[in-house]
Design an enzyme around this catalytic site. Sequence first.
Site, PDB file in Angstrom:
ATOM      1  N   SER A   5     -48.911 -34.150  36.049  1.00 51.95           N
ATOM      2  CA  SER A   5     -48.452 -34.775  37.206  1.00 51.95           C
ATOM      3  C   SER A   5     -47.336 -34.528  37.754  1.00 51.95           C
ATOM      4  O   SER A   5     -46.806 -35.097  38.782  1.00 51.95           O
ATOM      5  CB  SER A   5     -48.578 -36.479  36.844  1.00 51.95           C
ATOM      6  OG  SER A   5     -50.125 -36.654  36.913  1.00 51.95           O
TER       7      SER A   5
ATOM      8  N   GLU B  55       0.924  -1.258   0.072  1.00 50.20           N
ATOM      9  CA  GLU B  55       0.100  -0.059   0.305  1.00 50.20           C
ATOM     10  C   GLU B  55       0.751   1.613   0.053  1.00 50.20           C
ATOM     11  O   GLU B  55       0.301   2.329  -0.611  1.00 50.20           O
ATOM     12  CB  GLU B  55      -0.824  -0.138   1.243  1.00 50.20           C
ATOM     13  CG  GLU B  55      -2.124  -1.216   1.270  1.00 50.20           C
ATOM     14  CD  GLU B  55      -2.916  -0.919  -0.001  1.00 50.20           C
ATOM     15  OE1 GLU B  55      -3.352   0.234  -0.156  1.00 50.20           O
ATOM     16  OE2 GLU B  55      -3.260  -1.777  -0.693  1.00 50.20           O
TER      17      GLU B  55
END
Length: 824
Positions: A503, A97
């Site tokens: 139950s 770059e």
Amino acid sequence: MPPRPRPPAQRHQWWRWLALIVLLLGVNLIAGVGIWTWRLWQQLPAVSALQDWHPAEPLRIYAENGQLLQVIGPQIRYALPLQKIPLRLQEAFIAAENARFYSHNPIYYPVSYPGIVRAAWVDLVHLAPVQGASTITEQVARNFYLTRKKTITRKMAEILLAYKLAAHLSRAQILDLYLNKIYLGQGAYGVQAAARVYYGKDVDHLSLAEMATLAGLPAAPSAFNPIRDPKLARMRRNYVLRRMEKCGYITPAALGTALAEPIRTAYHAPASNMAPYATDWIRQWLEKQFGPDFTYRHGLRVYTTIHPQDQRAADRDMAVGLENYAMGLDSLDPKAWRGPIAQLRGAALRQAAAGQRPAILPPHDPANLRWGAVLEAGARRATVALEGQSTVHLSLRDVDWARSAPEGRIPTAVDQVLQRGDLIWLRPYVTAVSAGTGNPVWGTKVWHTPRHPGWQLTQIPRVQGALVSLDSHSGAILAMTGGFSYELSHFDRALYAYRQPGSGFKPFVYAAAMDGAAMQAAGNPSFLTPVSLIKDTPLTVRLADGQVYQPTNYSKRFSHTPFPVWEDLADSHNVPSVRILLHIGIPYAVSYVQRFGFPARQIPRVPSMVLGAGDFTPMQIARAYAAFSSGGFLPKPYLISRIETANGGRISLLDCPLGYTPPPRETAIPPGVAFLLTRMMERVIRGGTGVAAQILHRHDLAGKTGTSNGEDNAWFTGYNPRIVTTVWVGYDNNQGMGHWAAGAREALPIWVHYMKSALRKQPDLGFFQPPDVVRARYDPQTGTLADAGQKGREGYFLAGCLPPPTPPEFPSINAFIHALMHIF
């Protein structure tokens, strides 16, 4: 007479005027540019704040073992100081770059004027802004303060900001900002995030070629993406490597080795996306408590109690269990095949066969399912393109569950079920029936996967479910599943589905009846023991509002023979359970069951309370059963162990409903009561409704099934001395699941498979007998203490609460009705 020649001064006067005009225009242009530049400079932001800049990091949620569960935020970031970024990686980006990044020549730093001239020429030739000329300093300026729009104004601002940055920051600081801010594709910002996304490792483990690949991305992250276009990414990588060799960063030998390395990249998700219901609850709580900005951008780290292995098992087993119900494989009620998802024809079928996901499907495959397109279908088999990645074959065995109607015939040929162009769901094959041991009346089927499973036709179940698994001593949530698939429904049924437990609520009332000290304190000395006999005969109760209540057993039959309490619980008889509630009294029972963490407002003050008439969440039920597993202690369930900020600070969990709370120091119920109920629920598994759990071959399991009235909710909650797990199955709209639906058939198989995984490393030590429990001999015919010299049987009882010498007197129904008058 010849014309008189024009004087020279007059002849060239217009040239002087032209020069003057050009000069004035130039001066005005320079002045205008200068004024424009000065005003642009004045508008530029201050850059001194970047000296203390920290990148906005997303929220990260971790499992108990440190595994990353989820990353939530707009960007994937990992802040990494420059000194922790390998020098070779820094050099790769500089070579690619800005090769003159460390130059002291003002022509090249902080702005490269030769680069600007070169880019301007290329743009002029193409009559468009095709090439940039930004140095690393300029890119930092643009990334932090400017847009990527290519205009002269933006470029000028970028240049001016670069000079500002160079005046305030060192090159090391600028490079640090650059390598942590730069976008590198796939949602990754910064080199550390990119290394994990593309290679699944940290930057200090990258090879030279991998570093060059990352360094080639800033120019065009989409074009040079090594996952999407390996060929173009290789070309860009090789360019970066040659630039590195030209700059003197690597040797020719290293260059040759790196150039020969193939491109090996694959998308590595930043997180496992495991436990989505749990992580979604955390996300919502944090956002409500602190706001979205603080939650998603300040690098919060949330450490949870989730065990990845247990969570995977919970998700898998919940999905398979619900699919089995939708296919009629674990139910006595046949289920209908609803047909294919869609019919694909022509180009749509060809595209699906090539791997293009049909638009009618959800964005991601739900649970353990994968989609397929039927290419050919005959009597013996169908050929299916499995997500366009492979071809599989389905035999009659793989589709024989599919019926055209609930009472339809079993298909005798594959093409009676599937046709060319059908878009279908597939899953790894599991056996249709694998009966558990013990009493066959419950018809429980515990599936298993063959060694070479293949694939099986299935359909998305409409029924839903939830699973909660806790450490019964600390309250830590080990696994939590809130439905069949988070992809299809975000509603967390584990926390928010209030359903009747059937139950499964009985043990809490039975505990109240066993606690002799509490009974006596409430003014009722007639406590019960596990061997007390309860009648199983028809019962009619006229309530205060005039209604008549007549409880029935699941089997719709009565034995007309008294049951001991333990047998009543094991076989889940309803009428004897109501008699127990009448015996101890509703007000006392309502008060006692609150010891298990149930809010009073959720406990109905009616005779059917003992049969689970109230509405409770799976999390509430699991917590309540933890009191039995832990020996009487009631822990507070928690999901979050701690929350840390990016700088290591801690966030208080005092206001967090699922935040860490120290384990309780005092028991909620006497340890002896917890032990007696556990012994009774061990019998549920040894020979009662939970008998199919014997397939686990363990001696430290206890639990209870639950089926609500109308068969619209099926439950099983079971535990060992350390882990308690609740499974619920039912429809979101509370519709019935079928005449034969029951906790033993729909919920228990899911529990068995999950606990097989969760208990794999747990020793089988049995339950601890507390000091307040003694052994004594009793007469099983009367439920009373055995006389001296009488053989009888030996059982466990609370110290001071031995069976009475004579059977206890149960109050008459009229007396109970009189008591109800005071309640209503």
